[in-house]
Scaffold this active site. Structure first.
Site, PDB file in Angstrom:
ATOM      1  N   GLU A  90       3.654  -4.594  12.309  1.00 29.67           N
ATOM      2  CA  GLU A  90       2.644  -3.548  12.133  1.00 29.67           C
ATOM      3  C   GLU A  90       1.514  -4.199  11.349  1.00 29.67           C
ATOM      4  O   GLU A  90       1.613  -4.382  10.137  1.00 29.67           O
ATOM      5  CB  GLU A  90       3.290  -2.376  11.392  1.00 29.67           C
ATOM      6  CG  GLU A  90       2.579  -1.080  11.649  1.00 29.67           C
ATOM      7  CD  GLU A  90       1.776  -0.660  10.453  1.00 29.67           C
ATOM      8  OE1 GLU A  90       0.587  -1.049  10.393  1.00 29.67           O
ATOM      9  OE2 GLU A  90       2.318   0.050   9.590  1.00 29.67           O
ATOM     10  N   CYS A 129      -3.554   1.064   6.711  1.00 34.44           N
ATOM     11  CA  CYS A 129      -3.847   0.364   7.982  1.00 34.44           C
ATOM     12  C   CYS A 129      -4.526   1.264   8.998  1.00 34.44           C
ATOM     13  O   CYS A 129      -5.241   0.781   9.866  1.00 34.44           O
ATOM     14  CB  CYS A 129      -2.558  -0.160   8.618  1.00 34.44           C
ATOM     15  SG  CYS A 129      -1.722  -1.329   7.596  1.00 34.44           S
ATOM     16  N   ASN A 187       0.808  -1.229   0.000  1.00 29.18           N
ATOM     17  CA  ASN A 187       0.000   0.000   0.000  1.00 29.18           C
ATOM     18  C   ASN A 187       0.839   1.276   0.000  1.00 29.18           C
ATOM     19  O   ASN A 187       0.409   2.303  -0.504  1.00 29.18           O
ATOM     20  CB  ASN A 187      -1.039  -0.002   1.123  1.00 29.18           C
ATOM     21  CG  ASN A 187      -0.435  -0.115   2.495  1.00 29.18           C
ATOM     22  OD1 ASN A 187       0.741  -0.475   2.654  1.00 29.18           O
ATOM     23  ND2 ASN A 187      -1.219   0.169   3.513  1.00 29.18           N
ATOM     24  N   GLU A 229       7.494   2.290  14.614  1.00 25.74           N
ATOM     25  CA  GLU A 229       8.267   2.807  13.487  1.00 25.74           C
ATOM     26  C   GLU A 229       8.221   4.327  13.532  1.00 25.74           C
ATOM     27  O   GLU A 229       7.244   4.911  13.988  1.00 25.74           O
ATOM     28  CB  GLU A 229       7.678   2.302  12.163  1.00 25.74           C
ATOM     29  CG  GLU A 229       7.768   0.800  12.064  1.00 25.74           C
ATOM     30  CD  GLU A 229       7.391   0.255  10.705  1.00 25.74           C
ATOM     31  OE1 GLU A 229       6.523   0.831  10.030  1.00 25.74           O
ATOM     32  OE2 GLU A 229       7.981  -0.770  10.311  1.00 25.74           O
TER      33      GLU A 229
HETATM   34  C1  SIN Z   1       0.170   1.631   6.718  1.00 26.62           C
HETATM   35  O1  SIN Z   1      -0.900   1.593   6.136  1.00 26.62           O
HETATM   36  O2  SIN Z   1       0.667   0.616   7.166  1.00 26.62           O
HETATM   37  C2  SIN Z   1       0.954   2.903   6.898  1.00 26.62           C
HETATM   38  C3  SIN Z   1       0.143   4.101   6.865  1.00 26.62           C
HETATM   39  C4  SIN Z   1       0.876   5.359   7.215  1.00 26.62           C
HETATM   40  O3  SIN Z   1       2.094   5.428   7.273  1.00 26.62           O
HETATM   41  O4  SIN Z   1       0.175   6.326   7.469  1.00 26.62           O
END
Ligand code: SIN
Length: 489
Positions: A259, A293, A158, A468
């Site tokens: 994650e 996510c 993604n 992270e």
């Molecule tokens: C993710 O969807 O894992 C990362 C999203 C983000 O860095 O905002």
């Protein structure tokens, strides 16, 4: 439309092992444009042999990279950052082509990725240890920070640039070496980033990447999981895969950063600024077509503001322009693949069958292609629906009414996941009460855009562990070594 890059050699179609572009086993994996299904290029469909070669290279390169003064590692990473930014347009095009997000978002992702690279270049020089006051005379006690060793990074589709950046930059900053397996749908951006890292001066063997199909990925990853020389796994992806990685790496007790999936609640209280909540929701939900996510998955709106929020939101969602990345006006691109669209369609059908109503959207867009789904707002969602229990990972906003703070906190926390949550309220006491009560690693308060390189990103419960970004993001690649020196009297 052919992919035109200012620097055509950024489009790579080989593994990068021990400082060499290597063709792989012969079997190939086609990388396709999700907007059209057309093949962009082919990359190696690697297996255990390539995984082992990459690991051997990373293991051999570790002692020298670890010993390099932190400032030198920092300077190399900083050069990588400069090259990434210098090639922002090409990298943005590559991201949009293989991942489908609109071009502005693709370029924005490059800047987002670079922000992590720059951050960790700076953090490399701040791996400070501690001098500990000794409890007895004649002793000195120290806690030093050391890189954990070889890191295996398994990255998602993604954010093909940002997720590589926020895993690999801290690993390199810490003094770790890396083997990486990018997502099968989007390996091209990561290969281009590795090329730029090499040009920035990352030595041979320090950063290795092997590509593989969904079917061959277990062969690659299991080799790394079973080999004791890999000291850390960092993974972004689904909870079932994260659990597999945790189980399988238990025998060699690797350090893990996971994650994993989210099921973010977005709560609009009766005292919220409804227009700000709509703005925040649009930014949080429709980024990357909802394939993030931390995208809100469940929307809880207080009875008193429900209808106003629903109608303002529907108007904004209905106006979103859906189309391919090649159309500069597109705001929502195709979903990553057919399986993704099938899941979205299943969630909407299930919600409607259980009593939800579609305010806007609610259907595929076959005129654009099989991977498109209309941005959708549903009202009357409840906890029994698949869209409430599973992460939809698409442009669907299911709204649920609530009456009390206690009720909505219980509903928001009623999930095994705990990555992100959002709420809108103008009551300062409530803000602290609700922020404390939400069981997530990240909380957006009157804000829909929460991720930043300086902030710790990660979840609780079955959304995983590890962080992270931020100073914590470097710590995940370090261990603490205690030195005790005696006989100093
Ligand atoms: C993710 O969807 O894992 C990362 C999203 C983000 O860095 O905002």
């Amino acid at each position: 439309m052919p992919l035109t890059l200012t620097r055509a050699d950024l489009l790579r179609s080989a593994n990068f092992i021990a400082g060499q572009w290597t063709p792989g086993p012969g079997a190939l994996l086609a990388v396709t444009d999700p907007a059209t299904g057309a093949t962009i290029t082919q990359v190696p469909d690697s297996g255990a042999a390539e995984a082992l070669a990459a690991l051997n290279a990373a293991h051999a390169a570790f002692p020298a990279w670890k010993k390099l003064p932190a400032r030198q590692r920092a300077q190399t990473i900083k050069r990588w950052n400069d090259l990434v930014l210098a090639h922002q347009d090409d990298l943005g095009r590559l991201i949009s082509r293989e991942q489908g997000k609109p071009l502005a978002e693709g370029k924005g992702e490059v800047a987002y990725a670079a922000s992590y690279i720059e951050w960790f270049a700076e953090e490399a020089t701040r791996m400070n240890g501690e001098v500990i006051p000794a409890p007895v005379p004649g002793r000195r006690m120290f806690a030093l920070k050391e890189p954990v060793g070889v890191v295996a990074a398994i990255t998602p589709w993604n954010f093909p640039a940002a997720m590589i950046a926020r895993k690999i930059a801290p690993a390199l900053a810490a003094g770790c070496t890396v083997v990486c397996k990018p997502a099968e749908d989007t390996p091209l951006t990561s290969l281009a980033l590795v090329l730029l890292a090499h040009e920035a001066g990352v030595p041979a063997g320090v950063l290795n990447i092997v590509t593989a199909s969904r079917e061959k990925t277990p062969e690659v990853v299991d080799l790394w999981l079973d080999d004791a020389r890999v000291r850390k796994i960092t993974f972004t992806g689904s909870t079932p895969v994260g659990k597999h990685l945790a189980r399988r790496s238990a025998d060699t007790l690797k350090k893990l950063s996971l994650e994993l999936g989210g099921n973010a609640p977005f709560i609009v209280f009766e005292d919220a600024d409804v227009d700000a909540a709509v703005d925040g929701f649009m930014a949080a939900k429709f980024r990357n077509g909802g394939q993030t996510c931390v995208c809100p998955n469940r929307v809880f709106v207080h009875d008193r503001v429900h209808d106003e929020f629903a109608s303002k939101l529907s108007a904004r969602v209905a106006a979103l322009k859906v189309g391919p990345a090649s159309d500069l006006a597109s705001q929502i691109g195709p979903m990553i693949n057919d399986r993704a669209v099938e899941k979205i369609a299943r969630h909407v059908q299930d919600a409607v069958a259980r009593g939800a109503k579609v305010l806007t959207g609610g259907q595929r867009l076959p005129g654009l292609g099989p991977t498109y789904y209309a941005p959708t707002v549903l009202v009357g969602a409840d906890a029994s629906m698949a869209c409430s229990c599973e992460e939809t990972f698409g442009p669907v906003a299911p709204l649920t009414r609530f009456a009390t703070e206690a009720e909505v906190i219980a509903a928001a926390n009623d999930t095994p996941f705990g990555l992100a949550a959002y709420f809108y309220s103008n009551d300062v006491r409530r803000i602290w009460r609700v922020a404390d009560a939400l069981e997530t690693g990240i909380v957006g308060i009157n804000e829909g855009v929460i991720a930043a390189e300086a902030a710790p990103f990660g979840g609780v419960k079955e959304s995983g562990y590890g962080r992270e970004g931020s100073t914590h993001g470097l710590d995940d690649y370090l261990h603490t070594k205690y030195l005790c020196q005696g006989q100093l009297d």
